[in-house]
Design an enzyme around this catalytic site. Structure first.
Site, mmCIF file in Angstrom:
data_model
loop_
_atom_site.group_PDB
_atom_site.id
_atom_site.type_symbol
_atom_site.label_atom_id
_atom_site.label_comp_id
_atom_site.label_asym_id
_atom_site.label_seq_id
_atom_site.Cartn_x
_atom_site.Cartn_y
_atom_site.Cartn_z
ATOM 1 N N ARG A 86 0.020 -15.173 -7.337
ATOM 2 C CA ARG A 86 0.936 -14.222 -7.951
ATOM 3 C C ARG A 86 1.279 -14.669 -9.370
ATOM 4 O O ARG A 86 1.302 -15.851 -9.672
ATOM 5 C CB ARG A 86 2.240 -14.124 -7.137
ATOM 6 C CG ARG A 86 2.117 -13.319 -5.850
ATOM 7 C CD ARG A 86 3.452 -13.196 -5.135
ATOM 8 N NE ARG A 86 3.898 -14.459 -4.621
ATOM 9 C CZ ARG A 86 4.838 -15.220 -5.183
ATOM 10 N NH1 ARG A 86 5.460 -14.826 -6.288
ATOM 11 N NH2 ARG A 86 5.178 -16.372 -4.647
ATOM 12 N N TYR A 216 -5.970 -10.072 -6.777
ATOM 13 C CA TYR A 216 -5.569 -11.107 -5.837
ATOM 14 C C TYR A 216 -4.268 -10.830 -5.075
ATOM 15 O O TYR A 216 -3.225 -10.581 -5.677
ATOM 16 C CB TYR A 216 -5.424 -12.463 -6.550
ATOM 17 C CG TYR A 216 -5.245 -13.563 -5.543
ATOM 18 C CD1 TYR A 216 -6.357 -14.103 -4.908
ATOM 19 C CD2 TYR A 216 -3.994 -13.989 -5.165
ATOM 20 C CE1 TYR A 216 -6.205 -15.061 -3.922
ATOM 21 C CE2 TYR A 216 -3.830 -14.949 -4.180
ATOM 22 C CZ TYR A 216 -4.941 -15.479 -3.568
ATOM 23 O OH TYR A 216 -4.800 -16.425 -2.589
ATOM 24 N N LYS A 225 4.454 -7.725 -1.138
ATOM 25 C CA LYS A 225 5.585 -8.156 -1.942
ATOM 26 C C LYS A 225 6.153 -6.989 -2.751
ATOM 27 O O LYS A 225 7.361 -6.892 -2.960
ATOM 28 C CB LYS A 225 5.172 -9.309 -2.867
ATOM 29 C CG LYS A 225 4.738 -10.552 -2.082
ATOM 30 C CD LYS A 225 5.817 -11.011 -1.150
ATOM 31 C CE LYS A 225 5.388 -11.818 0.040
ATOM 32 N NZ LYS A 225 5.184 -13.213 -0.093
ATOM 33 N N HIS A 245 12.436 -12.068 2.699
ATOM 34 C CA HIS A 245 11.221 -12.903 2.736
ATOM 35 C C HIS A 245 11.371 -13.896 3.894
ATOM 36 O O HIS A 245 11.594 -15.081 3.678
ATOM 37 C CB HIS A 245 11.092 -13.628 1.393
ATOM 38 C CG HIS A 245 9.770 -14.308 1.179
ATOM 39 N ND1 HIS A 245 9.594 -15.305 0.252
ATOM 40 C CD2 HIS A 245 8.569 -14.135 1.761
ATOM 41 C CE1 HIS A 245 8.332 -15.711 0.262
ATOM 42 N NE2 HIS A 245 7.686 -15.020 1.175
ATOM 43 N N SER A 267 7.636 -19.316 -0.852
ATOM 44 C CA SER A 267 6.184 -19.248 -0.665
ATOM 45 C C SER A 267 5.607 -20.645 -0.453
ATOM 46 O O SER A 267 5.965 -21.589 -1.160
ATOM 47 C CB SER A 267 5.543 -18.608 -1.889
ATOM 48 O OG SER A 267 6.091 -17.327 -2.080
ATOM 49 N N CYS A 269 6.074 -22.727 1.953
ATOM 50 C CA CYS A 269 7.032 -23.718 2.445
ATOM 51 C C CYS A 269 7.174 -23.689 3.957
ATOM 52 O O CYS A 269 8.153 -24.201 4.499
ATOM 53 C CB CYS A 269 8.380 -23.524 1.769
ATOM 54 S SG CYS A 269 8.335 -23.983 0.031
ATOM 55 N N ASP A 294 6.179 -13.471 7.413
ATOM 56 C CA ASP A 294 6.470 -13.443 5.973
ATOM 57 C C ASP A 294 7.630 -12.524 5.583
ATOM 58 O O ASP A 294 8.366 -12.844 4.671
ATOM 59 C CB ASP A 294 5.209 -13.023 5.209
ATOM 60 C CG ASP A 294 5.258 -13.389 3.728
ATOM 61 O OD1 ASP A 294 5.614 -14.540 3.410
ATOM 62 O OD2 ASP A 294 4.967 -12.514 2.893
ATOM 63 N N ARG A 386 -6.513 -18.240 1.023
ATOM 64 C CA ARG A 386 -5.768 -17.516 2.056
ATOM 65 C C ARG A 386 -6.676 -16.931 3.121
ATOM 66 O O ARG A 386 -7.853 -16.678 2.883
ATOM 67 C CB ARG A 386 -5.012 -16.352 1.396
ATOM 68 C CG ARG A 386 -3.967 -16.776 0.371
ATOM 69 C CD ARG A 386 -2.592 -16.735 0.936
ATOM 70 N NE ARG A 386 -1.611 -17.428 0.085
ATOM 71 C CZ ARG A 386 -0.324 -17.512 0.406
ATOM 72 N NH1 ARG A 386 0.142 -16.967 1.509
ATOM 73 N NH2 ARG A 386 0.508 -18.168 -0.369
#
Ligand code: GTP
Ligand code: SPV
Ligand code: MN
Length: 602
Positions: A86, A216, A225, A245, A267, A269, A294, A386
């Site tokens: 991102r 991406y 998002k 989130h 993100s 974590c 998420d 990912r």
């Protein structure tokens, strides 16, 4: 491998599911007039359509099919090396006034931004196919569920959206023909995948998103998002619910008592890992199940509790570090029908990444498409590589994942990646104190966004990059929700990442996080196994179940310690952060800060 691909010509019966909603048709025509694609492909989300698109994506080199024996139904995509995460600095919130976007967002004036984007999009799809992707976010029968349409010129985006959302006719049906129906307009074009022409723009008042110049993940899967969090949080405030989130997991005791918890970690974590955790052998009979990994959409139920749904239909998870040791459920999920991005390709057509079980391959093709051996200096897989996988692949998917009303949340957990200061776990004194914990949360930055890694930054509720409006109003909204909840969840803070003097993690993490979760559940059930400290309730030395865990007593003391020196610095940082927001922080939170400071003095 490239994102950019020429137009494709589907056989009859494929790509012609034109919806009937007039506003949708008008909008697609308008975008097509601007972008001048070769043709328009109307997606229906069917198996046949997906199979045909996968064939075309292989033929055009957008994806590579993996060894069918080793990874059935799975594919590898490599994004442009300039386009791997991102881009927060190019993510804009376009509201009529700068105040509405607030101090934490990059603001841009809507009319000017539309003009600029339309200039960039003019003729952008020449020689390409324009795909129209209808999708819903949320279980089909949930009142929270939202309809979106994404226009894209990337097959990879279409293939990913089919995994990540409920895509196709289900959305067209849900919208129906009601001209007043609410739906999100998303336009995405790769342009020339040039970082200088990369912008991710949100127009909350118009329920619209325009993303250009990237191929991406979170930049282009506009459902995730962009809609589910940035636009979602804006709608949530207006409509009285929460878009967060957060992962959502279910935890069931051996005697069948079940709780759900939602946890906001920034993100990379640990959300996906926590959402799928397998309890250690000592916790025989305990079961953890996943609702989401998420994003959580939460509303207040008739009983005054908070209820959560997962708006997504798949997981877009961090690959490196995923192994049978760290996350067996994720490993099982990604053994088949998985779309990998930016991992390494082995000579036998399988995939590899740093932190996978077993020895590295003697030779592989790295994420950039170059030869790689264990002697190479560069990583084989990108740190933000990912997997995209349908949530149905998850062996511990919760049976209530489709429940429209959602699942009742007993606890909310906030947590960041902090080497020091923050204990393994503690509990807020009440709702507003919990909101303060979330609002002052900080974490070391990760590879999920471009920029420096490992720098501590304040990331309120893990929403810093995702809150679509003024963060002060967002805090106020949280406080307001608390007032309406007659039976609110308890709020906790965790930190799996505290380090000792040797620079190593003090806590084993992963499955052993069950030990922390168990304490949280005990507290939800009224256990008094806790000690009061200035920062909130901490487990006493014997309140955490550490049976069969090899851990030094000193480590545990350090993990549960509140170092007054470190906290004096932390309090200064809280204040500095609130001050940096320029007067938008609600009084309730300023008072929480003062109360915290005075608790340290008494
Ligand atoms: P996003 O998809 O970016 O939102 O990330 P996420 O929050 O879902 O994080 P994820 O579970 O994918 O974990 C990110 C990284 O943290 C991986 O490298 C994991 O191996 C690592 N990680 C996850 N849980 C733990 C833990 O309990 N302890 C330690 N030390 N590392 C962890
Ligand atoms: C995150 O960065 O929080 C993610 C990955 O979940 S992305 O979808 O790229 O935003
Ligand atoms: Mn995330």
């Amino acid at each position: 491998m490239d994102n950019l691909a020429p137009a494709i010509s589907p056989p009859s019966g494929i790509g012609d599911s034109k919806p009937t909603h007039q506003a949708v048709l008008d909008w697609v025509q308008e975008v097509a007039r601007l972008t001048e694609p070769e043709n328009i492909f109307w997606c229906d989300g069917s198996e046949e359509e997906n199979a045909w698109l996968l064939g075309e994506a292989q033929r055009l080199g957008v994806v590579l099919k993996l060894n069918e024996q080793k990874k059935p139904g799975s594919y590898l995509h490599r994004s442009n090396p300039n386009d791997v995460a991102r881009v927060e600095q190019f993510t804009l919130i376009c509201t009529p006034t700068k105040e509405e976007a607030g101090p934490t967002n990059n603001w841009a004036e809507p009319a000017e931004t539309y003009t600029k984007l339309h200039g960039m999009l003019a003729g952008a799809m020449k020689g390409r196919t324009l795909f129209v992707v209808p999708y819903i976010m949320g279980p089909p029968d949930s009142p929270l569920t939202k309809v979106g349409f994404e226009i894209t010129d990337s097959i990879y985006v279409v293939l990913s959206m089919r995994i990540m959302t409920r895509m196709g006719s289900v959305a067209v049906k849900r919208l129906g023909d009601d001209p007043k129906g609410e739906w999100n307009r998303g336009v995405h074009s790769l342009l020339d995948v040039n970082p200088d022409r990369r912008l991710i723009c949100h127009f909350p008042q118009d329920n619209a998103i325009i993303s250009v110049g990237s191929g991406y993940g979170g930049n282009v899967l506009l459902s995730k998002k962009c809609l589910a969090l940035r636009i979602g949080s804006y709608l949530a405030r207006k409509q009285g619910w929460l878009a967060e989130h957060m992962l959502i997991l279910g935890v069931e005791s051996p005697d069948g008592r079940k709780h759900y918890v939602a946890a906001a970690f920034p993100s990379a974590c640990g959300k996906t890992n926590f959402a799928m955790l397998i309890p250690p052998p000592h916790f025989k009979g305990w079961k953890v199940t996943t609702i989401g990994d998420d994003i959580a959409w939460m509303q207040i139920g008739k009983d005054g509790r908070l209820y959560a749904v997962n708006p997504e239909n798949g997981y877009f998870g961090v690959v490196p570090g995923t192994s049978y040791k760290s996350n067996p459920n994720a490993m099982k999920s990604i053994e088949h029908d998985t779309l990998y991005t930016n991992v390494a390709l082995t000579d036998d057509g399988d995939v590899w990444w740093e932190g996978k079980d077993g020895p590295p391959p003697a030779h592989a093709i790295d994420w950039k498409g170059n030869d790689w051996t264990p002697d190479s200096k560069e990583k084989a897989a990108h740190p933000n590589s990912r997997f995209a996988v349908p949530m149905r692949n998850n062996p511990v998917l919760d049976p209530d994942v489709e429940k429209g009303e959602g699942v009742p949340i007993s606890a909310i957990i906030f947590g960041g990646r902090r080497s020091d200061t923050m204990p393994l776990v503690f509990q807020a004194l009440d709702w507003n104190h919990g909101v303060y914990l979330g609002a002052t949360m900080a974490s070391e930055t990760t590879a999920a966004a471009t920029g420096a890694v490992g720098q501590v930054r304040r990331d309120p509720m893990a929403m810093l990059p995702f809150c679509g409006y003024n963060i002060g109003d967002y805090f106020r909204h949280w406080i307001g929700i608390g007032k309406r909840l007659t039976n609110p969840p308890l709020i906790f803070d965790v930190n799996w990442f505290r380090k000792g003097a040797d620079g190593k993690f003090l806590w084993p993490g992963f499955g052993d996080n069950m030990r922390v979760l168990k304490w949280i559940i005990d507290r939800c059930e009224g256990s008094d196994g806790a000690v009061k400290s200035p920062i909130g309730w901490l487990p006493g030395m014997h309140d955490l179940d550490l049976a069969e865990l090899e851990i030094d007593h000193k480590c545990v003391a350090e993990l549960l310690g509140v170092d007054h020196g470190e906290w004096q610095k932390e309090l200064v940082e809280h204040k500095r952060f609130f001050d940096s927001l320029g007067g938008v922080v609600p009084d309730e939170l300023l008072q929480q800060g003062e109360a915290l400071t005075s608790r340290f003095k008494s």
